[in-house]
Design a protein around this motif. Structure first.
Motif, PDB file in Angstrom:
ATOM      1  N   LYS A  80       0.829  -1.211   0.000  1.00 39.96           N
ATOM      2  CA  LYS A  80       0.000   0.000   0.000  1.00 39.96           C
ATOM      3  C   LYS A  80       0.863   1.261   0.000  1.00 39.96           C
ATOM      4  N   LEU A  81       2.000   1.184   0.690  1.00 43.06           N
ATOM      5  CA  LEU A  81       2.910   2.335   0.706  1.00 43.06           C
ATOM      6  C   LEU A  81       3.446   2.618  -0.691  1.00 43.06           C
ATOM      7  N   LEU A  82       3.853   1.583  -1.410  1.00 43.19           N
ATOM      8  CA  LEU A  82       4.370   1.765  -2.771  1.00 43.19           C
ATOM      9  C   LEU A  82       3.285   2.323  -3.677  1.00 43.19           C
ATOM     10  N   GLU A  83       2.063   1.860  -3.527  1.00 43.63           N
ATOM     11  CA  GLU A  83       0.949   2.390  -4.327  1.00 43.63           C
ATOM     12  C   GLU A  83       0.690   3.852  -3.991  1.00 43.63           C
ATOM     13  N   GLU A  84       0.745   4.174  -2.712  1.00 45.20           N
ATOM     14  CA  GLU A  84       0.521   5.558  -2.277  1.00 45.20           C
ATOM     15  C   GLU A  84       1.564   6.495  -2.871  1.00 45.20           C
ATOM     16  N   ARG A  85       2.807   6.065  -2.906  1.00 41.43           N
ATOM     17  CA  ARG A  85       3.907   6.917  -3.384  1.00 41.43           C
ATOM     18  C   ARG A  85       4.207   6.709  -4.865  1.00 41.43           C
ATOM     19  N   LYS A  86       3.363   5.865  -5.498  1.00 37.55           N
ATOM     20  CA  LYS A  86       3.527   5.593  -6.937  1.00 37.55           C
ATOM     21  C   LYS A  86       4.950   5.127  -7.266  1.00 37.55           C
ATOM     22  N   GLU A  87       5.429   4.193  -6.448  1.00 39.69           N
ATOM     23  CA  GLU A  87       6.754   3.607  -6.639  1.00 39.69           C
ATOM     24  C   GLU A  87       6.605   2.167  -7.130  1.00 39.69           C
ATOM     25  N   ASN A  88       7.500   1.746  -7.991  1.00 42.68           N
ATOM     26  CA  ASN A  88       7.410   0.417  -8.590  1.00 42.68           C
ATOM     27  C   ASN A  88       8.175  -0.651  -7.817  1.00 42.68           C
ATOM     28  N   ASP A  89       9.123  -0.232  -6.984  1.00 47.40           N
ATOM     29  CA  ASP A  89       9.922  -1.209  -6.251  1.00 47.40           C
ATOM     30  C   ASP A  89      10.420  -0.599  -4.940  1.00 47.40           C
ATOM     31  N   VAL A  90      11.136  -1.413  -4.183  1.00 48.30           N
ATOM     32  CA  VAL A  90      11.606  -0.986  -2.861  1.00 48.30           C
ATOM     33  C   VAL A  90      13.093  -0.660  -2.861  1.00 48.30           C
ATOM     34  N   PHE A 175      16.540   4.861  15.293  1.00 48.09           N
ATOM     35  CA  PHE A 175      17.008   5.619  14.131  1.00 48.09           C
ATOM     36  C   PHE A 175      16.567   4.969  12.825  1.00 48.09           C
ATOM     37  N   VAL A 176      16.332   3.652  12.827  1.00 47.35           N
ATOM     38  CA  VAL A 176      15.812   2.976  11.632  1.00 47.35           C
ATOM     39  C   VAL A 176      14.387   3.457  11.344  1.00 47.35           C
ATOM     40  N   LEU A 177      13.576   3.552  12.384  1.00 52.09           N
ATOM     41  CA  LEU A 177      12.200   4.034  12.218  1.00 52.09           C
ATOM     42  C   LEU A 177      12.184   5.475  11.726  1.00 52.09           C
ATOM     43  N   TRP A 178      13.073   6.303  12.286  1.00 49.50           N
ATOM     44  CA  TRP A 178      13.119   7.700  11.865  1.00 49.50           C
ATOM     45  C   TRP A 178      13.523   7.834  10.401  1.00 49.50           C
ATOM     46  N   GLU A 179      14.533   7.111   9.984  1.00 48.06           N
ATOM     47  CA  GLU A 179      14.995   7.216   8.599  1.00 48.06           C
ATOM     48  C   GLU A 179      13.909   6.775   7.619  1.00 48.06           C
ATOM     49  N   LEU A 180      13.179   5.720   7.956  1.00 46.33           N
ATOM     50  CA  LEU A 180      12.080   5.280   7.098  1.00 46.33           C
ATOM     51  C   LEU A 180      10.957   6.314   7.072  1.00 46.33           C
ATOM     52  N   PHE A 181      10.617   6.852   8.234  1.00 49.09           N
ATOM     53  CA  PHE A 181       9.588   7.896   8.304  1.00 49.09           C
ATOM     54  C   PHE A 181       9.998   9.103   7.487  1.00 49.09           C
ATOM     55  N   HIS A 182      11.267   9.480   7.614  1.00 46.10           N
ATOM     56  CA  HIS A 182      11.807  10.629   6.880  1.00 46.10           C
ATOM     57  C   HIS A 182      11.670  10.427   5.369  1.00 46.10           C
ATOM     58  N   ILE A 184       9.509   8.314   3.813  1.00 43.28           N
ATOM     59  CA  ILE A 184       8.103   8.155   3.429  1.00 43.28           C
ATOM     60  C   ILE A 184       7.363   9.483   3.434  1.00 43.28           C
ATOM     61  N   GLU A 185       7.601  10.290   4.457  1.00 39.93           N
ATOM     62  CA  GLU A 185       6.877  11.555   4.606  1.00 39.93           C
ATOM     63  C   GLU A 185       7.574  12.727   3.927  1.00 39.93           C
ATOM     64  N   ASN A 186       8.783  12.498   3.416  1.00 47.53           N
ATOM     65  CA  ASN A 186       9.554  13.591   2.810  1.00 47.53           C
ATOM     66  C   ASN A 186       9.649  14.787   3.763  1.00 47.53           C
ATOM     67  N   SER A 187       9.862  14.481   5.027  1.00 48.42           N
ATOM     68  CA  SER A 187       9.894  15.533   6.044  1.00 48.42           C
ATOM     69  C   SER A 187      11.073  15.315   6.971  1.00 48.42           C
ATOM     70  N   ALA A 188      11.748  16.413   7.273  1.00 46.97           N
ATOM     71  CA  ALA A 188      12.861  16.355   8.231  1.00 46.97           C
ATOM     72  C   ALA A 188      12.431  16.871   9.599  1.00 46.97           C
ATOM     73  N   ASP A 189      11.118  17.046   9.794  1.00 51.23           N
ATOM     74  CA  ASP A 189      10.584  17.582  11.043  1.00 51.23           C
ATOM     75  C   ASP A 189      10.496  16.465  12.085  1.00 51.23           C
ATOM     76  N   GLN A 190      11.462  16.435  12.968  1.00 57.17           N
ATOM     77  CA  GLN A 190      11.489  15.387  13.978  1.00 57.17           C
ATOM     78  C   GLN A 190      10.355  15.537  14.981  1.00 57.17           C
ATOM     79  N   ASP A 191       9.895  16.768  15.223  1.00 56.32           N
ATOM     80  CA  ASP A 191       8.799  16.983  16.165  1.00 56.32           C
ATOM     81  C   ASP A 191       7.521  16.301  15.702  1.00 56.32           C
ATOM     82  N   VAL A 192       7.283  16.319  14.399  1.00 54.73           N
ATOM     83  CA  VAL A 192       6.097  15.661  13.850  1.00 54.73           C
ATOM     84  C   VAL A 192       6.178  14.156  14.102  1.00 54.73           C
TER      85      VAL A 192
END
Length: 434
Positions: A80-90, A175-182, A184-192
């Motif tokens: 679902k994440l790949l579909e949301e971001r219109k990506e063909n692979d990981v 830090f693995v979770l943060w890097e993936l979130f960063h 996926i969300e295209n955001s460097a806002d750690q507070d979010v």
């Protein structure tokens, strides 16, 4: 020549080779790991408390048969994440995790050398995306499919999954979770990111958490994993609280149970507090925030205690360990649980006071208290109150003669009858004297 042959013999000695291998393994470990298997002396008390029931996160429990059902959901959320971001692979995600692999391996106390690089990266990626997708459900702007896909799953399964992600053996480096979130969300806002994690954990923790604003002083690199986030952000006292507590003299760790404290004239009162661990004693009243005791409360507390015992034992205090020690003091029997339930301090979803007492009393087995017991001043004040005889006498008087309106009326009637008898006697004596 003789010297060389002697050296060669030493090198061929099986004991030397075995010890050299042990030293090599030791040197490959991280100096400061943060995730480990729970040792037998803790696990033996309640093994199920440390075992995932619905989902495997990380390398320790991967491939277990009873956890396979959730593997499909992990892959579905990745799809679902790949579909949301219109990506063909990981590919992009795999490359990022490969960059983090060596650092991630160092976070595990037991070597994960039996997992090859590809499998380890796969575990970090698939499990990490699953956790991040759950975290994203608590963003203000979140994809609808995240709510929809979870709603289609059994509530019972997700209830267990929520509890499983806070097991010590079921962690991924933060830090693995943060890097993936960063990514996926295209955001460097750690507070979010921190705010979303905080929102997720608020639904799991069985008591009040600290104010959201307290997160502003916390740096992301200080957090080891989700269980540490729970301890540090949600159950940890403010700096001013720590200073005021640890500066108090004495190291008392004992107090009477709730029934005996009540008989000594101490009242119990529910208080909001700064967190579920904010216990205070003032004006003969013990103020305690509410704790919800249900099926997963023991697992939650045991894993926080295990993390403190294994990684924070050198700190001045271990708050969860000390908190459960206070509960253990207060609760010796179902009657003590009943008193705390009557005062709304314990919300008993188990339905059985005896079961709650047994659970609380078992939390302290094989556990070491803090070097500087966090609640020592609370215990000192309560014990001083109970040591005063007048307080016990007044409490016994109230308990025996003023505990109900009818008892009070009986005492007043008896006192009135005694007064009338005395007056009659006085008047009789006066009449005789005349």
């Amino acid at each position: 020549m003789a010297l060389r042959s002697e050296t060669e013999k030493r090198k061929e000695d099986p004991v030397s080779i075995s010890i050299d291998q042990m030293l090599t393994k030791l040197s490959s470990k991280s100096a400061k790991p943060c995730i480990c298997r729970v040792p037998n002396y803790l696990r033996a008390v309640n093994e199920k408390a440390y075992e995932p029931q619905a989902i495997s996160i990380g390398p320790y429990h991967r491939g277990k048969n009873h956890l396979e059902a959730m593997e499909e959901l992990k892959v579905r959320l990745l799809q679902k994440l790949l579909e949301e971001r219109k990506e063909n692979d990981v590919d992009a995600y795999v490359m990022k995790i490969r960059e983090l692999e060596n650092e991630a391996r160092k976070c595990y106390a037991e070597p994960v050398n039996d997992i090859n690089s590809d499998d380890f990266v796969k575990v970090l990626l698939v499990d990490g995306v699953f956790i991040v997708q759950i975290i994203r459900r608590f963003l203000r702007k979140r994809p609808y499919y995240l709510i929809n896909i979870v709603d289609k799953c059994s509530d019972c399964v997700f209830q267990y999954a929520d509890a499983d992600i806070l097991l010590l053996e079921n962690q991924l480096p933060f830090f693995v979770l943060w890097e993936l979130f960063h990514m996926i969300e295209n955001s460097a806002d750690q507070d979010v990111f921190m705010g979303a994690v905080f929102g997720m954990l608020c639904n799991i923790i069985p008591g009040k958490v600290r104010p959201r604003e307290d997160l502003k002083s916390l740096r992301l690199e200080e957090i080891k994993h989700l269980l540490d986030f729970t301890r540090h952000c949600c159950c940890h006292p403010s700096n001013s609280e720590v200073d005021s507590r640890t500066n108090q003299p004495g190291g008392c760790t004992f107090m009477l149970c709730a029934t005996e404290l009540k008989e000594a004239g101490i009242k119990f009162k529910l208080v909001q507090g700064n967190s579920m661990f904010d216990i205070r004693f003032e004006n003969q009243t013990l103020y305690i925030p509410k704790i919800n005791i249900e099926d997963h409360t023991e697992r939650f507390l045991r894993n926080l205690i295990a993390f403190e015992q294994l990684f924070l034992a050198d700190r001045d205090f271990m708050l969860t360990t000390d908190y459960t020690a206070v509960l253990d003091n207060l609760i010796n029997s179902p009657k003590d649980v009943e008193i705390l339930c009557q005062n709304k301090i314990i919300e008993n979803y188990l339905g059985d006071d005896a079961a709650v007492a047994t659970m609380i009393n078992g939390l302290g087995v094989s556990i070491m208290n803090s070097q500087n017991f966090y609640y020592s001043e609370v215990c000192n004040q309560i014990n001083k109150h109970c040591d005063r005889r007048c307080n016990r006498w007044m409490a016994n008087l109230k308990h025996k003669y003023f505990n109900t309106p009818w008892a009070l009326l009986s005492v007043l009637a008896a006192a009135l009858l005694l007064l009338l008898t005395v007056l009659q006697t006085v008047f009789s004596i006066l009449s005789y004297a005349k």
